[in-house]
Every structure is written in structure tokens, then in C-alpha cells.
Design a protein around this motif. Structure first.
Motif, PDB file in Angstrom:
ATOM      1  N   GLY A 194     -24.626 -20.216  27.871  1.00  0.00           N
ATOM      2  CA  GLY A 194     -23.353 -19.524  27.742  1.00  0.00           C
ATOM      3  C   GLY A 194     -22.258 -20.090  28.626  1.00  0.00           C
ATOM      4  N   CYS A 229     -18.774 -18.743  27.567  1.00  0.00           N
ATOM      5  CA  CYS A 229     -18.380 -18.740  26.160  1.00  0.00           C
ATOM      6  C   CYS A 229     -18.248 -17.295  25.668  1.00  0.00           C
ATOM      7  N   GLU A 263     -19.201 -23.011  29.301  1.00  0.00           N
ATOM      8  CA  GLU A 263     -18.269 -23.883  28.587  1.00  0.00           C
ATOM      9  C   GLU A 263     -18.028 -25.160  29.394  1.00  0.00           C
ATOM     10  N   CYS A 270     -19.425 -25.541  24.031  1.00  0.00           N
ATOM     11  CA  CYS A 270     -20.073 -24.320  24.487  1.00  0.00           C
ATOM     12  C   CYS A 270     -21.588 -24.492  24.386  1.00  0.00           C
ATOM     13  N   ASP A 271     -22.252 -24.377  25.528  1.00  0.00           N
ATOM     14  CA  ASP A 271     -23.710 -24.442  25.564  1.00  0.00           C
ATOM     15  C   ASP A 271     -24.238 -23.044  25.251  1.00  0.00           C
ATOM     16  N   LYS A 272     -24.785 -22.876  24.059  1.00  0.00           N
ATOM     17  CA  LYS A 272     -25.239 -21.562  23.598  1.00  0.00           C
ATOM     18  C   LYS A 272     -26.413 -21.042  24.419  1.00  0.00           C
ATOM     19  N   LYS A 273     -27.242 -21.932  24.931  1.00  0.00           N
ATOM     20  CA  LYS A 273     -28.430 -21.510  25.673  1.00  0.00           C
ATOM     21  C   LYS A 273     -28.058 -20.815  26.983  1.00  0.00           C
TER      22      LYS A 273
END
Length: 61
Positions: free
Chosen positions: A33, A60, A35, A28-31
Motif C-alpha cells: 500500500g 495508496c 506509493e 502503487c505497490d498493492k501488497k
């Protein structure tokens, strides 16, 4: 004769016998959002977006 046996043993030692396993994991790329699906395997690998059945990006939670 000894040289032939040593040559055959040397060739057999260089052969790989590792079983190819399939290993998929999600990231999951938090920056952004988004997946991703990551494919880690022997002699291969890759990364792609995770999409739903309509082709939309899965975000995500």
C-alpha cells in the motif's frame, strides 16, 4: 581528402542529439500500500518513496 570527409561524417553519425525529457510517473505497490515515484529519462532513472511535507510515507488510496 576523401578519408577526412568520411571520417567526419562517421563521427557526426555517432553523435546523439536526443533531447533529454523528464518523465515522472507514480506506482502503487498493492501488497504494502505504498506509493512510489519513478523517474524515467534518457541516460538516467530511479525510484523513490513518495513522501508528504512531514516526511511520512503516502499510502495508496
Amino acid at each position: 581528402m576523401k578519408k577526412i570527409i568520411i571520417l567526419i561524417i562517421g563521427i557526426l553519425l555517432l553523435c546523439g542529439c536526443e533531447k533529454d525529457t523528464y518523465d515522472f510517473e507514480t506506482y502503487c505497490d498493492k501488497k504494502y500500500g505504498i506509493e512510489y515515484i519513478i523517474d524515467n529519462g534518457v541516460y538516467r532513472g530511479g525510484i523513490t518513496l513518495r513522501l508528504d511535507e512531514n516526511g511520512n510515507v503516502i499510502h495508496c488510496k
